[in-house]
Each structure stands twice: as structure tokens, then as C-alpha cells.
Design an enzyme around this catalytic site. Structure first.
Site, PDB file in Angstrom:
ATOM      1  N   GLU A 238      44.087  42.103  -2.580  1.00 49.74           N
ATOM      2  CA  GLU A 238      45.322  41.706  -1.911  1.00 49.74           C
ATOM      3  C   GLU A 238      46.456  42.641  -2.318  1.00 49.74           C
ATOM      4  O   GLU A 238      46.363  43.364  -3.316  1.00 49.74           O
ATOM      5  CB  GLU A 238      45.681  40.269  -2.278  1.00 49.74           C
ATOM      6  CG  GLU A 238      45.962  40.073  -3.752  1.00 49.74           C
ATOM      7  CD  GLU A 238      46.796  38.839  -4.036  1.00 49.74           C
ATOM      8  OE1 GLU A 238      47.975  38.865  -3.672  1.00 49.74           O
ATOM      9  OE2 GLU A 238      46.266  37.883  -4.622  1.00 49.74           O
TER      10      GLU A 238
ATOM     11  N   LYS B 129      46.126  29.153  -9.631  1.00 46.31           N
ATOM     12  CA  LYS B 129      47.327  29.415 -10.413  1.00 46.31           C
ATOM     13  C   LYS B 129      47.690  28.167 -11.228  1.00 46.31           C
ATOM     14  O   LYS B 129      47.654  27.043 -10.724  1.00 46.31           O
ATOM     15  CB  LYS B 129      48.481  29.821  -9.501  1.00 46.31           C
ATOM     16  CG  LYS B 129      48.272  31.174  -8.828  1.00 46.31           C
ATOM     17  CD  LYS B 129      49.487  31.562  -8.009  1.00 46.31           C
ATOM     18  CE  LYS B 129      49.329  32.969  -7.438  1.00 46.31           C
ATOM     19  NZ  LYS B 129      48.360  33.038  -6.336  1.00 46.31           N
TER      20      LYS B 129
END
Length: 315
Positions: A40, A174
Site C-alpha cells: 500500500e 491496528k
């Protein structure tokens, strides 16, 4: 009718190809059946400050090459979705101040308006599948945010994992997220979650969360065989591979949880929401930990790059 379908599909494919640019090295590797790993670009443009971001990007690319695969960072530039970037393009992403952050929803806007845009997990998965890349490496996926019952703040990453045939290697979700709720939604969506050499799901900065994972695999060959089997069965969607951060670089969960709660409280005071929330929280956590969280982020991405390249080579 058959002619109409054939020519319509051909026109659609031609139109799509005109909006995608595959870097020559990546194109050659795909043509020859060599392993390719997608990366990404949001982590470069929004996840880390300059110059740590560009240094990280180059080191991650080198790790992937050292483990037998070709790196392909994905981003939007000049009205095209680029699969693989050169050094000049990587530097542009790393240094520019007005780079868009795009998921599935904003992807056509960025291309149509010829914006410089960094792809999130969902948009990167889309680009990877278009190019025929099966393995994608990131830091941590998005998921269900804490306090989701009030805000319905749920990342599109989870929906993408349910519908796009790309496996994502990450250090879990996360740590700023509601990890139990994230895993519950992944189960509802039918997304396989594999834990590499651990019985628990990774918590980004910490090697383990409190959440157990049913599918533990200790060998790269097992993961490769699982993915090949899944797609051979015609089961649509990706898979999430949780790869714990190496213990020397982790931040203990009891310490990071307190820090995250402080950062979340501050975001509420400032009214930070939506796409600005994650970068804000990561910046606050970096400040509170005096840079330790940034070092942890860099090391977990490198660790994921190694595993991702090994899986791609094994497949």
C-alpha cells in the site's frame, strides 16, 4: 446476444486497462509467473513522517527482493492506478503534503480527477487483484473502531477482505481498534484469519492480543497450500494472515492501551473523526511514546514483508 456480451466485455477490459499502469518490472514478473507482493502507499503518505517513510519504503522493497519476490507499491497518479512505482514516484508520495487517501469509494474520483492519491488496504487489494497479484503486505488492517456503537466507524478493509481475492499479511489489526469486534465481523463476513506461529491474534504494537485464533499455521508452505485450496474451491474473498511483531520491538499491551486511551480522549476533545482519526491517533501515540511506536511500526512492516515474500514464492 453472444456477440454483444463479447464485445461489451472486451470494451470494458480495454477501458479498465487504459486506467491501469503496471510497472515494467512488475509486468515482466507477472508474465513469467514470478512471485510479486503488493504494497500500500498510505503508510508512505500518511502513516509515517518524512524521511522515515521513504527510507522504510525502500528497505521494505529490498527485503521483498531479498526473499525472492518483486515489490509492487500501488498508488494513483496522472489519472491511472499505478501497480509498481519507481523511485521518483515513491519520493513524490513521501514528500507531498496534499496526497489524497483513497479506499474503494474514492478510487474512481482520484483517477477521474487525476489526483495524487495513496491507496488504503481496500484500494490496494483492488489494484492487486486487477493486476493478478495474490499477496499484499501492510502494517495493520483497519477494522471496527472503539465506540463503534455510537459512530458506526468501521473500515471498508473488512468488506474488501470478504470480496477480493487477495491475501493480506499484517501484524493483526491496528491497536487503536476494537479488536474483538473486528474479529467478530471478519467471522460474520466469512474471512479466514490465520495466525502465524501464534495462538493469538496480533495487536500491531504488541505481539499478542487477548483474542484466540482457531487457524494457527507454523509453516509458510501451509499458508500457501491453504490459499491455493481456498481459491481452487471457488471461495471468493481474501484471507487475513496475522504475523506478530517481533518481541524485541513490541510495546507491552498494558502500556500501549493506556496510551491509546489518552490519544482517543484527545481526538474527541478536538473533534477528529473519519479518515483523519487514524493518522491523528498514530501521531499522538508516536509523541507520547517518544518515537518508540514509529520504530515498532517500521519493524513490523519489515517483518510482514519477509513473510509475504516467502508466501508469494511458495505459491
Amino acid at each position: 446476444i453472444i456477440k454483444f456480451i463479447f464485445y461489451s466485455n472486451s470494451a470494458t477490459l480495454a477501458s479498465m486497462k487504459s486506467m491501469i499502469h503496471i510497472h515494467e518490472e512488475v509486468r515482466q514478473a507477472l508474465r513469467e509467473g514470478k512471485p510479486v507482493v503488493a504494497l500500500e502507499s498510505t503508510i508512505i503518505a500518511h502513516g509515517m513522517p518524512f524521511p522515515e517513510n521513504i527510507q522504510m519504503a525502500k528497505e521494505v522493497g529490498a527485503i521483498i527482493r531479498a526473499n525472492g519476490a518483486v515489490p509492487a507499491t500501488i498508488a494513483c497518479m496522472n489519472g491511472k492506478l499505478h501497480i509498481g512505482l519507481d523511485d521518483q514516484q515513491l519520493n513524490l508520495l513521501a514528500e507531498s503534503k496534499d496526497v489524497m487517501k483513497v479506499s474503494r469509494r474514492e478510487l474512481p474520483y482520484a483517477i477521474a480527477m487525476k489526483k495524487i492519491a495513496a491507496t488504503t488496504v481496500s484500494a490496494t487489494m483492488i489494484g492487486a487483484e486487477m493486476a493478478g497479484i495474490k499477496i499484499f503486505v501492510t502494517g495493520g488492517i483497519g477494522g471496527v473502531h472503539r465506540g463503534w456503537a455510537d459512530s458506526l466507524d468501521i473500515s471498508t478493509d473488512l468488506i474488501e477482505l470478504a470480496q477480493t481475492n487477495v491475501a493480506v499479511v499484517s501484524a493483526g489489526a491496528k491497536a487503536i481498534l476494537d479488536i474483538p469486534a473486528t474479529l467478530e465481523l471478519l467471522e460474520t463476513l466469512g474471512v479466514p484469519v490465520i495466525s502465524y506461529r501464534s495462538n493469538r491474534f496480533g495487536a500491531f504494537y504488541s505481539s499478542e492480543s487477548n483474542e484466540a485464533v482457531e487457524m494457527r499455521m507454523d509453516h509458510v508452505s501451509e499458508i500457501a497450500n491453504f490459499l491455493n485450496t481456498k481459491w481452487a474451491l471457488g471461495l471468493k474473498g481474501g484471507a487475513l494472515i496475522s504475523n506478530p511483531i517481533p518481541k524485541p520491538y513490541e510495546i507491552e499491551s498494558n502500556k500501549i492501551d493506556t496510551i491509546i486511551e489518552d490519544a482517543i480522549s484527545k481526538s474527541k476533545d478536538y473533534g477528529v473523526k473519519g479518515k483523519k482519526l487514524t493518522p491523528f491517533l498514530l501521531s499522538e501515540i508516536k509523541s507520547i511514546t517518544e518515537g518508540r511506536s514509529l520504530e515498532a511500526n517500521i519493524q513490523l512492516v519489515k517483518n510482514n514483508a519477509r513473510l509475504g515474500a516467502e508466501i508469494a514464492a511458495a505459491m
